[in-house]
Enzyme design. Sequence first.
Site, PDB file in Angstrom:
ATOM      1  CG  ASP A  55      -1.932   1.201   1.129  1.00  0.00           C
ATOM      2  OD1 ASP A  55      -1.807   1.938   0.406  1.00  0.00           O
ATOM      3  OD2 ASP A  55      -2.631   1.160   2.255  1.00  0.00           O
ATOM      4  NE  ARG A 109       0.482   2.699   7.652  1.00  0.00           N
ATOM      5  CZ  ARG A 109      -1.124   3.040   7.693  1.00  0.00           C
ATOM      6  NH1 ARG A 109      -1.535   4.061   8.317  1.00  0.00           N
ATOM      7  NH2 ARG A 109      -1.658   1.811   7.213  1.00  0.00           N
ATOM      8  CD  GLN A 124      -5.118  -0.926   9.236  1.00  0.00           C
ATOM      9  OE1 GLN A 124      -5.186   0.191   9.789  1.00  0.00           O
ATOM     10  NE2 GLN A 124      -5.240  -1.197   7.832  1.00  0.00           N
ATOM     11  CG  ASP A 244     -11.564   8.378   6.517  1.00  0.00           C
ATOM     12  OD1 ASP A 244     -11.037   7.199   6.001  1.00  0.00           O
ATOM     13  OD2 ASP A 244     -10.730   9.147   6.550  1.00  0.00           O
TER      14      ASP A 244
END
Length: 343
Positions: A55, A109, A124, A244
Amino acid sequence: MIKLPAKYKSILNTKETEHAIVAIKDFFQLALSTELNLTRVTAPLFVGSGRGINDDLNGVERPVSFPVKALNDSKMEIVQSLAKWKRMKITELGMEPGFGIYTDMNALRPDEDLDPIHSIYVDQWDWEMAIDPKDRTVFYLHEIVKRVYNCIKRTEFFIFDRYPKIKPCLPKDIKILYADDLQRQYPKLTPKERENKVCKQYGAVFITGIGGKLDDGTIHDGRAPDYDDWITETGDGHRGLNGDILIWNPVLNSAFELSSMGIRVSPDSLRAQLKERGMTEREKLEFHKKLLSGKLTQTLGGGIGQSRLCMFLLRKAHIGETQVSVWTDEIKQDCKKRGIVLL
């Protein structure tokens, strides 16, 4: 900018917090999997570089990479999320519409800006479900959003039942909104200010259409062009089949994102989004070639932050209270001064 509360005292001590984290994760993943017909699968920690599977998030974050000696120093990348990998897995498993997968996703990240809700470590529940092409509509997306929100609500009550001092605060229903409507309604506010305004008003919102251009040429928030569909017209005057879930966080006195989700790109919307972002060269990558040739199942999916959800449900002020990561000396000193115990 998220600020720590001036006065704060954790409702649970460290040991109680650790027990509660386990309870939340066990309860929520069972609720989500049964609500959406999801089968648990094992996820990769890293994928091959240059295949278009990792991603790209907003397209600027650098993945952690390393060479593998046994593979002639071929480069691997630590995942940043599993948005594309999940779609390939759904196709490989031959999932029928209405059924899907979920997994524990652990990512790094390193370019993340550290603050009370952001860490370089990301955990997650990544989930994905096969859908019928006729269900590529904003109405079907919103139906799934409400079902995911119900799982969050049930978990909030579960925690209250165990820890009566943690009172439920989420509203009964989640409010469906559109990013372009918010821009027209509050043109002088930034996207984050708009989120704060509507979250405080409604308690829980789903902002639809994130990544595509708004009337003023801006975007509500960044989205890569090759997983969520943010360009397709919805048929009701809007664009975008993604969004979201945000709730009002009473501890931080701020909007608080719990989940990003959406219907994934079709071959047509992928081409259009790559063209809009000037990234048509990606059409040559493995994932993109499969998608453009019609070899990937149509899916809807997203991610739900585990540490974020635990942080909210346990009324914590810092994400470091529900996960182990690294922090600057300044952050550690500030937390210690405020009585915030980082794990």
